[in-house]
Design a protein around this motif. Sequence first.
Motif, short mmCIF file in Angstrom:
data_model
loop_
_atom_site.label_atom_id
_atom_site.label_comp_id
_atom_site.label_asym_id
_atom_site.label_seq_id
_atom_site.Cartn_x
_atom_site.Cartn_y
_atom_site.Cartn_z
N TRP A 36 34.52 40.13 -39.80
CA TRP A 36 35.90 40.43 -40.16
C TRP A 36 36.22 41.90 -39.91
O TRP A 36 37.30 42.23 -39.38
N GLN A 37 35.28 42.79 -40.25
CA GLN A 37 35.54 44.21 -40.09
C GLN A 37 35.58 44.62 -38.61
O GLN A 37 36.37 45.50 -38.23
N ASN A 40 38.93 44.05 -37.47
CA ASN A 40 40.01 44.71 -38.22
C ASN A 40 39.76 46.20 -38.43
O ASN A 40 40.14 46.76 -39.48
N PRO A 43 34.27 49.30 -40.95
CA PRO A 43 33.95 49.24 -42.39
C PRO A 43 34.49 50.39 -43.23
O PRO A 43 34.36 50.36 -44.45
N TRP A 46 36.32 50.00 -46.55
CA TRP A 46 35.52 49.41 -47.62
C TRP A 46 34.41 50.37 -48.10
O TRP A 46 33.67 50.04 -49.01
N SER A 67 29.31 45.86 -46.84
CA SER A 67 29.72 46.41 -45.56
C SER A 67 28.54 47.11 -44.89
O SER A 67 27.66 47.65 -45.58
#
Length: 230
Positions: A36-37, A40, A43, A46, A67
């Motif tokens: 996901w990271q 997007n 990290p 997060w 993360s």
Amino acid sequence: MSHSSALRRVTDRPRAGEGGWPGYLLGALFAAVAGWQIANGGPIPWALSIPALNEGRYETILTHMVSHAGLPHLIMNTLALLTFSPIVVRAMKRGRGGAPMIVRYLLFFMLGGLASAGLFIALNLDQTLPMVGASGAICALWGLLARIDPEGGPDKALWSPHALRVTRDFAISNAILVLLINGLAAAAGAQGGIAWEGHLGGYLFGILLGPLFLPRRPPPPPMGPWGPRL
């Protein structure tokens, strides 16, 4: 050694492949978060840091634990997790009563990560570099291994030869990692490296408080003239 205690040690010994599923569960979570990271922006949102806390992003106290800063970091932490988890899970399953094993395992993992974050922040109040990774929580598992008899016997004392040996291995392994990774980063002119403070915080939590998460085992059966009375 009595017949009953010898039998209990044999039956308590971990079997190959037993107890690994909580580690695989967390490993799958790490992989999903990494995917996901990557899609997007990475990290950093997060990550745990003093600036993030000053901005009110307190969720990073938890999100940094799942993360990772790239594929090598993810693989290294997942392999360590899958190595340590079966022994810890086996120890948390023994005995009677108490909270279910998976509840104690996940609570221990989270609190170990919080202890890691606490020491990292306490020793880096003037730093802005962020921290990501499950290493601190995994080091809490490592610390608990110092108190667990690998053959299923009674929990080890804090100053037992086993606990001191595991602590020595932890210290040597982390010293090598810090010298290697931080040295390579410095040679490349980059910031960052191994957050040894987080590793130490997690390990201290595991070795000092980890036994509190292990259930009490039932006492051995009373002995009669011909062996244990069942």
